[in-house]
Design an enzyme around this catalytic site. Structure first.
Site, mmCIF file in Angstrom:
data_model
loop_
_atom_site.group_PDB
_atom_site.id
_atom_site.type_symbol
_atom_site.label_atom_id
_atom_site.label_comp_id
_atom_site.label_asym_id
_atom_site.label_seq_id
_atom_site.Cartn_x
_atom_site.Cartn_y
_atom_site.Cartn_z
ATOM 1 N N CYS A 137 -13.954 59.802 131.354
ATOM 2 C CA CYS A 137 -12.518 60.086 131.179
ATOM 3 C C CYS A 137 -11.978 59.461 129.900
ATOM 4 O O CYS A 137 -11.765 58.250 129.832
ATOM 5 C CB CYS A 137 -11.751 59.570 132.394
ATOM 6 S SG CYS A 137 -9.969 59.772 132.262
ATOM 7 N N CYS A 140 -8.535 57.799 130.126
ATOM 8 C CA CYS A 140 -8.549 56.489 130.793
ATOM 9 C C CYS A 140 -9.091 55.407 129.853
ATOM 10 O O CYS A 140 -8.564 54.306 129.787
ATOM 11 C CB CYS A 140 -9.449 56.501 132.023
ATOM 12 S SG CYS A 140 -9.364 57.997 132.999
ATOM 13 N N ASP A 141 -10.167 55.708 129.158
ATOM 14 C CA ASP A 141 -10.915 54.649 128.479
ATOM 15 C C ASP A 141 -10.887 54.723 126.953
ATOM 16 O O ASP A 141 -11.361 53.811 126.279
ATOM 17 C CB ASP A 141 -12.387 54.686 128.940
ATOM 18 C CG ASP A 141 -12.496 54.447 130.445
ATOM 19 O OD1 ASP A 141 -11.640 53.722 130.981
ATOM 20 O OD2 ASP A 141 -13.420 54.987 131.069
#
Ligand code: NDP
Length: 310
Positions: A137, A140-141
């Site tokens: 993701c 997200c990261d």
């Protein structure tokens, strides 16, 4: 089979959607019963730092966030059981759900929050470095790779979207595409082509993710010429598709062509009255913890209102 368990609201899945549905349903006195699924806490338990969930100005660890959501659901008397729904019968009410092939549960309403699973290539090195440079993701990261070089695998809309997102943050983004063309829509392709710091590696397969404790490169092979090469990157993002966990529902619920549950727009209702769907199992576009939590809330409110009308 053990004795039939009778419940008012049954929640399947324990990600942000499931726990939020549980919190709302429990506070509405619906005494929800949850079966967690195989991965208690869902996809966030495989991430490290979560920086985009509102309310945590520094950051919170994914597993800690999920543990706190579980505690909050339990505080309002949600019954949480470890177990996987293995089959369902939504043809009549009360709905029947079999857990772990042995426990029969009868439910007046069901909230499905079984999520989706990011697809991985299946390499040993990829599994070993998950959370240490390997991620499913970018939203997200990606932030952790600011100013660094990263790679994205895949040629669909997700890969194109993640690559352009990462290109804003990172020095350079390699796109590893196994064919000589994208699967992504023309609009997304154009966005990629226009982004100067994305380099597309066509006809390329990933042989290994390199690095001992953290990712430091990728070993590639051109599947036309057989030539091997290495790129140096700190992050390796998988964008080769997600699989919604819907196989047991397909006989009863409408799924889209990719297997996601279809809900009535603006609600969590499926075409079976009394069955609601929330989180990634019905969302292939946003797939964020906060959107999943929001849709879990919607499902609990929809279920409460529907039960009230019965
Ligand atoms: P897709 O299935 O569309 O694309 C997957 C990509 O990964 C393809 O390029 C595929 O290659 C590649 N791939 C699959 N397996 C492997 C493998 N083992 N090794 C290397 N590459 C592999 O998935 P997406 O997640 O991109 O999209 C899913 C759906 O969601 C689509 O319908 C998409 O349009 C939609 N979506 C829409 C968005 C939007 O509207 N903003 C954003 C994101 C997704 P190949 O082409 O060779 O099969």
């Amino acid at each position: 089979m053990s004795d039939i368990k009778k419940v008012k609201v049954l929640i399947l899945g324990s990600g942000p959607a499931g726990y939020t549905a549980a919190i709302y349903a429990a506070r509405a006195d619906l005494r929800p019963v949850m079966y967690t699924g195989m991965e208690m806490g869902g996809q966030l338990t495989t991430t490290t730092e979560v920086e985009n969930y509102p309310g945590f100005p520094e950051m919170i660890d994914g597993p800690k966030l999920m543990e706190d959501m579980r505690k909050q659901a339990e505080r309002f008397d949600t019954e949480i059981n470890f177990g996987v729904a293995t089959s369902v019968d939504f043809s009549k009410r009360p709905f029947k759900v079999i857990v772990d092939e042995s426990q029969e549960v009868e439910a007046e309403a069901v909230i499905i929050a079984t999520g989706a699973t990011a697809q991985y290539l299946g390499l040993e090195s990829e599994t070993r470095l998950k959370g240490n440079g390997v991620s499913g993701c970018a939203t997200c990261d990606g932030f952790f790779y600011k100013g660094k070089d990263v790679a994205v695998v895949g040629g669909g809309d997700t890969a194109a979207e993640e690559a352009t997102y990462l290109a804003n943050l990172c020095k350079k983004v390699y796109m590893i595409v196994r064919r000589d063309e994208f699967r992504a829509s023309k609009a997304m392709q154009n966005r990629v082509f226009k982004t100067k710091n994305i380099e597309i590696l066509w006809n390329t397969n990933t042989m290994e993710v390199l690095g001992d404790k953290v990712v430091n490169g990728v070993l590639l092979k051109n599947n036309k010429t057989g030539e091997e090469s290495t790129i140096k990157v700190d992050g390796f993002f998988l964008a080769i598709g997600h699989k919604p966990n819907t196989s047991i529902f397909k006989e009863y619920l409408q799924l889209d062509e990719a297997g996601y549950i279809k809900t009535i727009p603006g609600s969590s209702r499926t075409q079976v009255e009394g069955v609601f769907a929330s989180g990634d199992v019905q969302d292939k576009i946003y797939r964020q913890a906060v959107t999943a939590a929001g849709s879990g809330c919607m499902a609990a409110i929809d279920a409460e209102r529907w039960l009230g009308d019965q």
